[in-house]
Write a protein that holds these residues in place. Structure first.
Motif, PDB file in Angstrom:
ATOM      1  N   ASP A   1       0.869  -1.180   0.000  1.00  0.00           N
ATOM      2  CA  ASP A   1       0.000   0.000   0.000  1.00  0.00           C
ATOM      3  C   ASP A   1       0.899   1.221   0.000  1.00  0.00           C
TER       4      ASP A   1
ATOM      5  N   ARG B   1      -3.625   7.086  -2.422  1.00  0.00           N
ATOM      6  CA  ARG B   1      -3.303   5.915  -1.597  1.00  0.00           C
ATOM      7  C   ARG B   1      -3.890   4.705  -2.303  1.00  0.00           C
ATOM      8  N   LEU B   2      -3.058   3.745  -2.613  1.00  0.00           N
ATOM      9  CA  LEU B   2      -3.493   2.593  -3.393  1.00  0.00           C
ATOM     10  C   LEU B   2      -4.667   1.869  -2.755  1.00  0.00           C
ATOM     11  N   SER B   3      -4.637   1.657  -1.461  1.00  0.00           N
ATOM     12  CA  SER B   3      -5.712   0.901  -0.800  1.00  0.00           C
ATOM     13  C   SER B   3      -7.072   1.588  -0.945  1.00  0.00           C
TER      14      SER B   3
ATOM     15  N   ILE C   1       7.720   4.073  -4.069  1.00  0.00           N
ATOM     16  CA  ILE C   1       6.869   3.058  -4.708  1.00  0.00           C
ATOM     17  C   ILE C   1       7.715   2.087  -5.524  1.00  0.00           C
TER      18      ILE C   1
ATOM     19  N   VAL D   1      -6.881  -3.313 -10.237  1.00  0.00           N
ATOM     20  CA  VAL D   1      -6.036  -2.132 -10.418  1.00  0.00           C
ATOM     21  C   VAL D   1      -4.827  -2.561 -11.250  1.00  0.00           C
TER      22      VAL D   1
ATOM     23  N   ARG E   1      -8.119   2.851  -3.680  1.00  0.00           N
ATOM     24  CA  ARG E   1      -8.534   2.678  -5.078  1.00  0.00           C
ATOM     25  C   ARG E   1      -8.954   1.251  -5.385  1.00  0.00           C
ATOM     26  N   ARG E   2      -8.861   0.379  -4.409  1.00  0.00           N
ATOM     27  CA  ARG E   2      -9.273  -1.011  -4.602  1.00  0.00           C
ATOM     28  C   ARG E   2     -10.735  -1.166  -4.219  1.00  0.00           C
TER      29      ARG E   2
ATOM     30  N   LEU F   1      -1.168  -1.306 -12.356  1.00  0.00           N
ATOM     31  CA  LEU F   1      -0.086  -0.363 -12.121  1.00  0.00           C
ATOM     32  C   LEU F   1       0.922  -0.534 -13.255  1.00  0.00           C
TER      33      LEU F   1
END
Length: 158
Positions: free
Chosen positions: A10, A24-26, A100, A34, A28-29, A36
């Motif tokens: 994350d 924040r990736l979490s 990242i 997803v 967007r789930r 990347l």
């Protein structure tokens, strides 16, 4: 090395879309896969071709509720210009501190131009639970992903 079946790290960073905002990736789930798509440098020839291919193929991803994010170590301003110039219909993430690319183990060095940390070209597909379901890393900076394999991976977890 991050592989299929691992929990996706994350991460947080500036998100470049219509506006620049926190990402924040979490967050967007949950609704769909997803994707990347890590790329070394905005405005370079292979990166432009890659992201324009994702742009042109995006229809099949949105039908599956998938979200595509392009990620590079470029600053938000450069990514905003790149996104606008190529009319990219998805957001870009500025990994300006390299956190990242470090978390996803896709750090590349371009010693020939004195860049110690750029994104290795790579693609990850993450399911709604945050598990990596597809992982690909380029063997060299000019190699593009197998777009059909990425589409198949998205379809398999949608």
């Amino acid at each position: 090395m991050l592989t299929v079946g691992d929990d996706a790290p994350d991460v947080t960073a500036p998100l470049v879309g219509e506006e620049t905002e926190p990402f924040r990736l979490s967050n967007r789930r949950g609704t769909g896969p997803v994707v990347l798509a890590f790329f070394p440098a905005a405005f370079s020839s292979t990166c432009t071709e890659e992201l324009c291919t994702f742009r042109d193929e995006l229809g099949q991803f949105t039908e599956l509720d998938a979200r595509v994010f392009g990620i590079s170590t470029d600053l938000p301003y450069a990514l905003s210009q790149f996104r606008d110039k190529h009319d990219l219909g998805f957001d870009l993430v500025s990994d300006n501190d390299g956190a990242i690319i470090d978390a996803y183990d896709v750090v590349d060095e371009w010693d020939h131009i004195s860049l110690s940390e750029v994104a290795q070209r790579a693609v990850f597909v993450i399911d709604t639970e945050g598990i990596v379901r597809y992982a690909w890393r380029a063997d060299n900076p000019g190699q593009e992903p197998d777009y059909d394999a990425v589409a198949d991976a998205v379809e398999s977890v949608a």
